[in-house]
Design a protein around this motif. Structure first.
Motif, short mmCIF file in Angstrom:
data_model
loop_
_atom_site.label_atom_id
_atom_site.label_comp_id
_atom_site.label_asym_id
_atom_site.label_seq_id
_atom_site.Cartn_x
_atom_site.Cartn_y
_atom_site.Cartn_z
N VAL A 151 4.67 -2.06 -4.08
CA VAL A 151 3.50 -2.80 -3.62
C VAL A 151 3.69 -3.22 -2.16
O VAL A 151 4.73 -3.74 -1.79
N VAL A 152 2.67 -2.97 -1.35
CA VAL A 152 2.72 -3.34 0.07
C VAL A 152 1.63 -4.38 0.31
O VAL A 152 0.47 -4.17 -0.04
N THR A 153 2.01 -5.50 0.90
CA THR A 153 1.03 -6.52 1.27
C THR A 153 0.97 -6.62 2.78
O THR A 153 2.00 -6.76 3.44
N GLU A 164 5.40 1.06 6.15
CA GLU A 164 5.66 0.62 4.79
C GLU A 164 4.83 1.40 3.78
O GLU A 164 5.30 1.71 2.68
N MET A 165 3.60 1.72 4.12
CA MET A 165 2.74 2.49 3.21
C MET A 165 3.29 3.89 2.98
O MET A 165 3.07 4.47 1.92
N GLN A 166 4.00 4.44 3.97
CA GLN A 166 4.53 5.79 3.85
C GLN A 166 5.83 5.86 3.07
O GLN A 166 6.24 6.93 2.64
N GLU A 167 6.49 4.72 2.90
CA GLU A 167 7.75 4.69 2.16
C GLU A 167 7.45 4.81 0.67
O GLU A 167 6.76 3.98 0.10
N THR A 168 8.01 5.84 0.05
CA THR A 168 7.70 6.09 -1.36
C THR A 168 8.36 5.08 -2.29
O THR A 168 7.87 4.84 -3.38
N LYS A 169 9.46 4.48 -1.89
CA LYS A 169 10.19 3.55 -2.76
C LYS A 169 9.70 2.11 -2.61
O LYS A 169 10.18 1.23 -3.28
#
Length: 113
Positions: free
Chosen positions: A73-75, A65-70
């Protein structure tokens, strides 16, 4: 800590491969290889991966999820829940040291190997 781990290329690749049980990965350390020229030959480690545990899967999901540019905000809710199962001291959202989180996270994933 989690942002730094998500930007660690070797960890990202290992987590990708860890998702596929039965895969054999070859781990070579470039730093050790440079030293090897002067002293001894460091052989790469071959590790056969088993079924990943819930903490490892949650870490893979978070890093992906952190690598997905779109994504925006990632929790890390699932990752945090899995860490809390391994180290109950993190339950309750009280302030903790980041190095303790790192230690429990990596120790927990290693225990699932």
């Amino acid at each position: 800590v989690l942002q730094n781990l998500s930007q660690t290329p070797v960890l990202r690749e290992l987590l990708k491969e860890a998702k596929m049980p039965g895969t054999t990965v070859k781990i070579e350390s470039p730093e050790l290889c440079m030293l090897c020229c002067f002293s001894f030959k460091q052989e790469p480690q071959l590790i056969k991966l088993e079924q990943p545990g819930p903490l490892t899967l949650a870490m893979h999901q978070f890093v992906t999820e952190m690598q997905e540019t779109k994504k925006g905000v990632v929790t890390p809710k699932e990752l945090f829940a899995q860490v809390c199962k391994k180290a109950i001291r993190f339950k309750g959202y009280q302030q903790q040291d980041s190095h303790e989180l790192l230690r429990y996270l990596l120790d927990g994933m290693r225990a699932e190997e």
